[in-house]
Design a protein around this motif. Structure first.
Motif, PDB file in Angstrom:
ATOM      1  N   ALA A 294       2.080  -6.648  -1.993  1.00  0.00           N
ATOM      2  CA  ALA A 294       1.018  -6.583  -3.002  1.00  0.00           C
ATOM      3  C   ALA A 294      -0.222  -5.894  -2.435  1.00  0.00           C
ATOM      4  O   ALA A 294      -0.861  -5.092  -3.124  1.00  0.00           O
ATOM      5  CB  ALA A 294       0.672  -7.983  -3.498  1.00  0.00           C
ATOM      6  N   TYR A 295      -0.580  -6.199  -1.189  1.00  0.00           N
ATOM      7  CA  TYR A 295      -1.723  -5.527  -0.570  1.00  0.00           C
ATOM      8  C   TYR A 295      -1.448  -4.034  -0.425  1.00  0.00           C
ATOM      9  O   TYR A 295      -2.331  -3.204  -0.637  1.00  0.00           O
ATOM     10  CB  TYR A 295      -2.065  -6.141   0.789  1.00  0.00           C
ATOM     11  N   ALA A 296      -0.205  -3.680  -0.076  1.00  0.00           N
ATOM     12  CA  ALA A 296       0.156  -2.267   0.028  1.00  0.00           C
ATOM     13  C   ALA A 296       0.078  -1.588  -1.340  1.00  0.00           C
ATOM     14  O   ALA A 296      -0.372  -0.440  -1.451  1.00  0.00           O
ATOM     15  CB  ALA A 296       1.562  -2.131   0.616  1.00  0.00           C
ATOM     16  N   ARG A 297       0.501  -2.295  -2.391  1.00  0.00           N
ATOM     17  CA  ARG A 297       0.390  -1.730  -3.745  1.00  0.00           C
ATOM     18  C   ARG A 297      -1.085  -1.528  -4.126  1.00  0.00           C
ATOM     19  O   ARG A 297      -1.439  -0.524  -4.732  1.00  0.00           O
ATOM     20  CB  ARG A 297       1.064  -2.634  -4.763  1.00  0.00           C
ATOM     21  N   LEU A 298      -1.934  -2.507  -3.781  1.00  0.00           N
ATOM     22  CA  LEU A 298      -3.366  -2.362  -4.057  1.00  0.00           C
ATOM     23  C   LEU A 298      -3.954  -1.162  -3.313  1.00  0.00           C
ATOM     24  O   LEU A 298      -4.756  -0.402  -3.864  1.00  0.00           O
ATOM     25  CB  LEU A 298      -4.119  -3.638  -3.682  1.00  0.00           C
ATOM     26  N   ALA A 299      -3.531  -0.968  -2.055  1.00  0.00           N
ATOM     27  CA  ALA A 299      -3.988   0.195  -1.296  1.00  0.00           C
ATOM     28  C   ALA A 299      -3.523   1.480  -1.965  1.00  0.00           C
ATOM     29  O   ALA A 299      -4.269   2.467  -2.029  1.00  0.00           O
ATOM     30  CB  ALA A 299      -3.469   0.119   0.137  1.00  0.00           C
TER      31      ALA A 299
ATOM     32  N   GLU B 160       1.634  -5.674 -10.496  1.00  0.00           N
ATOM     33  CA  GLU B 160       2.811  -6.468 -10.798  1.00  0.00           C
ATOM     34  C   GLU B 160       2.549  -7.905 -10.357  1.00  0.00           C
ATOM     35  O   GLU B 160       1.422  -8.254 -10.022  1.00  0.00           O
ATOM     36  CB  GLU B 160       4.068  -5.858 -10.151  1.00  0.00           C
ATOM     37  N   TRP B 161       3.571  -8.743 -10.355  1.00  0.00           N
ATOM     38  CA  TRP B 161       3.357 -10.173 -10.134  1.00  0.00           C
ATOM     39  C   TRP B 161       2.710 -10.470  -8.786  1.00  0.00           C
ATOM     40  O   TRP B 161       1.882 -11.368  -8.675  1.00  0.00           O
ATOM     41  CB  TRP B 161       4.663 -10.957 -10.315  1.00  0.00           C
ATOM     42  N   GLY B 162       3.053  -9.714  -7.724  1.00  0.00           N
ATOM     43  CA  GLY B 162       2.474  -9.963  -6.411  1.00  0.00           C
ATOM     44  C   GLY B 162       0.982  -9.670  -6.369  1.00  0.00           C
ATOM     45  O   GLY B 162       0.210 -10.378  -5.722  1.00  0.00           O
ATOM     46  N   VAL B 163       0.573  -8.619  -7.063  1.00  0.00           N
ATOM     47  CA  VAL B 163      -0.848  -8.281  -7.140  1.00  0.00           C
ATOM     48  C   VAL B 163      -1.593  -9.392  -7.880  1.00  0.00           C
ATOM     49  O   VAL B 163      -2.679  -9.808  -7.474  1.00  0.00           O
ATOM     50  CB  VAL B 163      -1.047  -6.905  -7.823  1.00  0.00           C
TER      51      VAL B 163
END
Length: 169
Positions: free
Chosen positions: A37-42, A68-71
C-alpha cells in the motif's frame, strides 16, 4: 503487566488486531499487510509529478498505483491511531519526545531526519524481505509461516539492538 491508566490495554488491542487479521482472511482472502500500500501511494505521488517515469518502472507495471483496500487500511490506521491517542492520555503535540530530547537534544530537524531515514530503511527492508512487520509479524505468524517467524525474531532483535544502541538502556 499493568498498563498506564487512560491508555488502551495492549492485550485488548492485540486481540482486536488478531480478529481483524482473521476477518481480513475470511472476507477478502488477503493478508493484513501495508508495505504494498505504501508503494502504491508512492506510485500515485509519482504519477502526479512524473507520470511517464512512474509508468515505466517495472514495479508499477505489475503493481498499478491505485487506491485499493491496502491504501484504505493505511488511512484507517492513521485515523485509528489518532482516535486511540485522543481517547487516552497519550495525545501530545510534542515533535520531540522527552526520551529523545534527553539523549539527542531538542532539535526537530534531527528528529524528523532520523525518522525519515529510519522509514526509508524499513521500506527498503520490507520490499527486500517480501513484506513488512504487519505482513510477516501478524498475518504470516498467524498462518504459522516459518519465514514469517524468522522475520519476526529478526524484527525484535533489530528493535532491541537499536534501542540499546540509541538510548544505552
Amino acid at each position: 503487566m499493568q498498563h498506564v491508566s487512560g491508555t488502551w490495554s495492549p492485550y485488548l488491542v492485540g486481540m482486536l488486531i488478531g480478529l481483524l487479521s482473521m476477518a481480513t482472511f475470511y472476507f477478502s482472502n488477503k493478508p493484513l499487510s501495508v508495505s504494498t500500500a505504501y508503494a502504491r501511494l508512492a506510485g500515485l505521488l509519482g504519477n502526479l509529478f512524473y507520470r511517464e517515469h512512474t509508468e515505466n518502472l517495472r514495479f508499477y507495471q505489475d503493481t498499478k498505483p491505485k487506491i485499493e483496500w491496502g491504501v484504505m487500511l493505511v488511512l484507517g490506521m492513521l485515523l485509528g491511531a489518532f482516535i486511540a491517542a485522543a481517547t487516552s492520555s497519550d495525545m501530545t503535540t510534542a515533535w520531540v519526545p522527552a526520551l529523545w530530547e534527553h539523549r539527542f537534544g531538542p532539535y526537530i530537524s534531527l528528529r524528523l531526519g532520523m525518522a525519515f531515514v529510519g522509514g526509508a530503511i524499513m521500506a527498503y527492508g520490507a520490499r527486500l524481505g517480501g513484506g513488512c512487520t504487519s505482513g510477516h509479524g501478524i498475518s504470516g505468524a498467524l498462518q504459522l509461516s516459518v519465514s514469517s517467524w524468522i522475520a519476526l525474531v529478526c524484527f525484535f532483535v533489530a528493535a532491541v539492538s537499536t534501542a540499546h544502541l540509541l538510548y544505552r538502556l
